[in-house]
Scaffold this motif. Structure first.
Motif, PDB file in Angstrom:
ATOM      1  N   MET A 160       2.712   7.146   5.037  1.00 34.68           N
ATOM      2  CA  MET A 160       2.465   7.168   3.595  1.00 34.68           C
ATOM      3  C   MET A 160       2.590   8.608   3.114  1.00 34.68           C
ATOM      4  O   MET A 160       1.918   9.494   3.635  1.00 34.68           O
ATOM      5  CB  MET A 160       1.054   6.631   3.309  1.00 34.68           C
ATOM      6  CG  MET A 160       0.648   6.662   1.849  1.00 34.68           C
ATOM      7  SD  MET A 160      -1.108   6.208   1.641  1.00 34.68           S
ATOM      8  CE  MET A 160      -1.058   4.475   2.069  1.00 34.68           C
ATOM      9  N   GLY A 161       3.480   8.844   2.153  1.00 32.91           N
ATOM     10  CA  GLY A 161       3.654  10.189   1.623  1.00 32.91           C
ATOM     11  C   GLY A 161       5.103  10.643   1.694  1.00 32.91           C
ATOM     12  O   GLY A 161       6.032   9.832   1.629  1.00 32.91           O
TER      13      GLY A 161
ATOM     14  N   MET B 149       0.830  -1.217   0.000  1.00 32.76           N
ATOM     15  CA  MET B 149       0.000   0.000   0.000  1.00 32.76           C
ATOM     16  C   MET B 149       0.860   1.261   0.000  1.00 32.76           C
ATOM     17  O   MET B 149       0.358   2.372   0.229  1.00 32.76           O
ATOM     18  CB  MET B 149      -0.899   0.002   1.239  1.00 32.76           C
ATOM     19  CG  MET B 149      -1.925  -1.110   1.278  1.00 32.76           C
ATOM     20  SD  MET B 149      -2.759  -1.207   2.903  1.00 32.76           S
ATOM     21  CE  MET B 149      -3.577   0.392   2.962  1.00 32.76           C
ATOM     22  N   ASP B 150       2.177   1.112  -0.232  1.00 31.68           N
ATOM     23  CA  ASP B 150       3.125   2.238  -0.211  1.00 31.68           C
ATOM     24  C   ASP B 150       3.247   2.860   1.174  1.00 31.68           C
ATOM     25  O   ASP B 150       3.505   4.062   1.312  1.00 31.68           O
ATOM     26  CB  ASP B 150       2.728   3.313  -1.224  1.00 31.68           C
ATOM     27  CG  ASP B 150       2.886   2.849  -2.662  1.00 31.68           C
ATOM     28  OD1 ASP B 150       3.811   2.044  -2.911  1.00 31.68           O
ATOM     29  OD2 ASP B 150       2.096   3.265  -3.522  1.00 31.68           O
TER      30      ASP B 150
ATOM     31  N   ILE C 266      -1.773  12.775  11.582  1.00 32.42           N
ATOM     32  CA  ILE C 266      -1.471  11.663  12.486  1.00 32.42           C
ATOM     33  C   ILE C 266      -2.742  10.865  12.743  1.00 32.42           C
ATOM     34  O   ILE C 266      -3.762  11.425  13.159  1.00 32.42           O
ATOM     35  CB  ILE C 266      -0.887  12.188  13.811  1.00 32.42           C
ATOM     36  CG1 ILE C 266       0.383  13.000  13.534  1.00 32.42           C
ATOM     37  CG2 ILE C 266      -0.586  11.031  14.758  1.00 32.42           C
ATOM     38  CD1 ILE C 266       0.901  13.745  14.727  1.00 32.42           C
ATOM     39  N   MET C 267      -2.656   9.571  12.478  1.00 30.20           N
ATOM     40  CA  MET C 267      -3.787   8.675  12.713  1.00 30.20           C
ATOM     41  C   MET C 267      -3.644   8.025  14.081  1.00 30.20           C
ATOM     42  O   MET C 267      -2.538   7.663  14.492  1.00 30.20           O
ATOM     43  CB  MET C 267      -3.840   7.594  11.633  1.00 30.20           C
ATOM     44  CG  MET C 267      -4.006   8.128  10.233  1.00 30.20           C
ATOM     45  SD  MET C 267      -3.978   6.790   9.003  1.00 30.20           S
ATOM     46  CE  MET C 267      -5.523   5.973   9.390  1.00 30.20           C
ATOM     47  N   GLU C 268      -4.757   7.864  14.778  1.00 30.86           N
ATOM     48  CA  GLU C 268      -4.737   7.220  16.093  1.00 30.86           C
ATOM     49  C   GLU C 268      -4.944   5.718  15.985  1.00 30.86           C
ATOM     50  O   GLU C 268      -4.924   5.012  16.991  1.00 30.86           O
ATOM     51  CB  GLU C 268      -5.808   7.843  16.992  1.00 30.86           C
ATOM     52  CG  GLU C 268      -5.534   9.312  17.307  1.00 30.86           C
ATOM     53  CD  GLU C 268      -6.566   9.909  18.238  1.00 30.86           C
ATOM     54  OE1 GLU C 268      -7.737   9.489  18.152  1.00 30.86           O
ATOM     55  OE2 GLU C 268      -6.202  10.785  19.036  1.00 30.86           O
ATOM     56  N   VAL C 269      -5.163   5.251  14.769  1.00 25.29           N
ATOM     57  CA  VAL C 269      -5.316   3.817  14.519  1.00 25.29           C
ATOM     58  C   VAL C 269      -4.365   3.429  13.388  1.00 25.29           C
ATOM     59  O   VAL C 269      -3.625   4.264  12.881  1.00 25.29           O
ATOM     60  CB  VAL C 269      -6.772   3.471  14.122  1.00 25.29           C
ATOM     61  CG1 VAL C 269      -7.715   3.698  15.279  1.00 25.29           C
ATOM     62  CG2 VAL C 269      -7.217   4.296  12.916  1.00 25.29           C
ATOM     63  N   GLY C 270      -4.403   2.143  13.000  1.00 33.60           N
ATOM     64  CA  GLY C 270      -3.585   1.708  11.883  1.00 33.60           C
ATOM     65  C   GLY C 270      -4.147   2.214  10.566  1.00 33.60           C
ATOM     66  O   GLY C 270      -5.125   2.963  10.527  1.00 33.60           O
TER      67      GLY C 270
ATOM     68  N   VAL D 275      -7.387   3.449   4.846  1.00 35.61           N
ATOM     69  CA  VAL D 275      -6.782   4.725   4.460  1.00 35.61           C
ATOM     70  C   VAL D 275      -6.982   5.016   2.975  1.00 35.61           C
ATOM     71  O   VAL D 275      -7.114   6.163   2.554  1.00 35.61           O
ATOM     72  CB  VAL D 275      -5.279   4.750   4.828  1.00 35.61           C
ATOM     73  CG1 VAL D 275      -4.489   3.773   3.963  1.00 35.61           C
ATOM     74  CG2 VAL D 275      -4.708   6.161   4.678  1.00 35.61           C
ATOM     75  N   ALA D 276      -7.031   3.956   2.157  1.00 30.75           N
ATOM     76  CA  ALA D 276      -7.180   4.141   0.713  1.00 30.75           C
ATOM     77  C   ALA D 276      -8.526   4.766   0.351  1.00 30.75           C
ATOM     78  O   ALA D 276      -8.663   5.419  -0.680  1.00 30.75           O
ATOM     79  CB  ALA D 276      -7.013   2.805  -0.008  1.00 30.75           C
ATOM     80  N   THR D 277      -9.530   4.562   1.215  1.00 30.99           N
ATOM     81  CA  THR D 277     -10.861   5.102   0.939  1.00 30.99           C
ATOM     82  C   THR D 277     -11.146   6.382   1.723  1.00 30.99           C
ATOM     83  O   THR D 277     -12.232   6.936   1.614  1.00 30.99           O
ATOM     84  CB  THR D 277     -11.950   4.056   1.279  1.00 30.99           C
ATOM     85  OG1 THR D 277     -11.816   3.671   2.651  1.00 30.99           O
ATOM     86  CG2 THR D 277     -11.805   2.828   0.395  1.00 30.99           C
ATOM     87  N   ASN D 278     -10.191   6.848   2.519  1.00 31.62           N
ATOM     88  CA  ASN D 278     -10.357   8.089   3.274  1.00 31.62           C
ATOM     89  C   ASN D 278      -9.980   9.262   2.369  1.00 31.62           C
ATOM     90  O   ASN D 278      -8.821   9.430   1.994  1.00 31.62           O
ATOM     91  CB  ASN D 278      -9.473   8.053   4.523  1.00 31.62           C
ATOM     92  CG  ASN D 278      -9.692   9.268   5.412  1.00 31.62           C
ATOM     93  OD1 ASN D 278      -9.514  10.406   4.989  1.00 31.62           O
ATOM     94  ND2 ASN D 278     -10.075   9.024   6.656  1.00 31.62           N
ATOM     95  N   ALA D 279     -10.980  10.065   2.015  1.00 32.81           N
ATOM     96  CA  ALA D 279     -10.763  11.147   1.045  1.00 32.81           C
ATOM     97  C   ALA D 279      -9.704  12.139   1.503  1.00 32.81           C
ATOM     98  O   ALA D 279      -8.861  12.580   0.698  1.00 32.81           O
ATOM     99  CB  ALA D 279     -12.080  11.867   0.776  1.00 32.81           C
ATOM    100  N   LEU D 280      -9.713  12.505   2.793  1.00 29.82           N
ATOM    101  CA  LEU D 280      -8.740  13.483   3.282  1.00 29.82           C
ATOM    102  C   LEU D 280      -7.335  12.906   3.253  1.00 29.82           C
ATOM    103  O   LEU D 280      -6.384  13.585   2.850  1.00 29.82           O
ATOM    104  CB  LEU D 280      -9.096  13.937   4.695  1.00 29.82           C
ATOM    105  CG  LEU D 280      -8.147  14.969   5.318  1.00 29.82           C
ATOM    106  CD1 LEU D 280      -8.034  16.210   4.445  1.00 29.82           C
ATOM    107  CD2 LEU D 280      -8.623  15.351   6.719  1.00 29.82           C
TER     108      LEU D 280
END
Length: 377
Positions: A113-114, A82-83, A186-190, A194-199
């Motif tokens: 990622m990024g 997933m890069d 920063i995500m509080e979960v794994g 993420v691929a479907t999260n628009a932001l």
């Protein structure tokens, strides 16, 4: 030609970073897979101690069950597909320097990622507030994000750092992106979903970075220390005494970060090191006043906006005529024009003329749309 050279330099820098990361991971005394297996087993306390004594990590991994190692390997392989890149605190050339300030609390593994180079760039700022921020506070946060993303008052732009689970943080990150700035989220979960999260996709696509101390499938964890470590200064829009935003403020204070608050009503504002931002006629102040006026139906500004909102298209002279007919304002001409300028003792620039019609100034249009139901004649 200049753009092509710049592109090549950027690509070479990224390649060099990837090669350094591969070298780091290969030569660390304990692999990412082994560290993740230790986390899966729940050896968090022991791992924190080992941050000061890395040699003791080696015997810890010798008795790791094969099934845990296999699970850790599957997780890392899935993330890599997933890069999503992983670095450990043992990767001296890749691990963000700022996180070393957290000492034993620095993350064992960091997944992202990024553009990882943003983690060591300066300056950076966090715009934060209560998780259940009001529309007013979210609008203020978004305006600050825009200001820092684009640079203002002759200052250079800043990287905006924020939590994806916090309304004010999210608003500030969106504002920064709207101004073509860069964001570290920063995500509080794994990275599940993420691929479907628009932001998240927007942040990565526009040159930002999404990170987490958690791996795919991991439970929720707090990330206040991470926010505090990654920002140089913090803007507090609003927060309550007991909520997580006050926690992140206290963590930032421990690290000696520069902390400001937008409003003196922020709880615990007497804490040493927190300063109230000066009251300037900025877009942020203007947005605050719009929300104030929305709660004051007796005020002349409320009545003018309420009349204006009754009509889809109306000219300046047309609005003045309507106010005269309804006997609103003793000086309709002066009142309307006082809402078209920031000069002198005016109300502040709320309207502008566009193609002959009166419209809201751009920075207020979204805010008005969200609360226009409050304005009634």
């Amino acid at each position: 030609m200049k753009g092509s050279v710049s592109h090549l330099i950027t690509e070479n820098e990224k390649l060099e970073q990837e090669l350094m990361a591969d070298y780091d991971a290969a030569h660390a005394p304990v692999s990412h897979q082994q560290l993740l297996a230790l986390q899966l087993r729940g050896d968090i306390d022991e791992l924190s101690v080992c941050i000061h004594d890395c040699v003791s990590l080696v015997p810890m991994v010798k008795d790791l069950p094969a099934d845990l190692l296999e699970e850790a390997g599957r997780i890392l392989a899935r993330q890599q597909a997933m890069d999503i890149r992983t670095v450990s605190f043992l990767d001296e050339m890749s691990y963000p320097c700022r996180l070393n300030e957290l000492d034993i609390f620095r993350p064992i593994l960091l997944h992202g990622m990024g553009d990882w180079s943003l983690l060591d760039m300066q300056p950076s700022v966090s715009v934060t507030g209560s998780p259940q921020a009001s529309p007013q506070d979210a609008s203020i946060a978004r305006e600050w994000g825009k200001k820092y993303g684009s640079g203002y008052d002759g200052q250079e732009s800043c990287i905006v750092v924020g939590r994806l689970a916090n309304a004010c943080d999210v608003a500030a990150m969106k504002g920064c992106l709207d101004a073509d700035g860069h964001v570290i989220a920063i995500m509080e979960v794994g990275f599940d979903g993420v691929a479907t999260n628009a932001l998240c996709r927007r942040i990565v696509d526009e040159g930002g970075l999404v990170i987490s101390t958690q791996w795919i499938g991991a439970p929720l964890c707090s990330c206040e220390r991470l926010v505090a470590a990654l920002c140089e200064q913090m803007i507090v829009v609003e927060c309550q005494q007991q909520d997580e935003s006050m926690t992140v403020v206290k963590e930032a204070r421990k690290l000696g970060r520069e902390i400001h608050c937008v409003k003196p009503t922020v709880h615990d504002i007497s804490m040493e090191g927190i300063q109230v931002l000066p009251d300037k006629k900025t877009t942020v102040k203007k947005c605050e006043r719009i929300f104030e006026w929305a709660d004051k139906p007796y005020s002349i500004v409320y009545k003018i906006i309420a009349v204006y909102l009754q009509y889809e298209h109306i000219t300046c002279s047309g609005l003045i005529d309507k106010l005269k007919t309804l006997h609103i304002a003793t000086d309709p001409y002066g009142s309307v024009h006082s809402l078209m300028t920031d000069k002198g003792n005016s109300y502040g620039r709320v309207f502008m003329e566009e193609n002959g019609f009166l419209v809201f100034v751009p920075e207020l249009r979204e805010r008005i749309e969200a609360i226009k139901g409050k304005f009634r004649v």
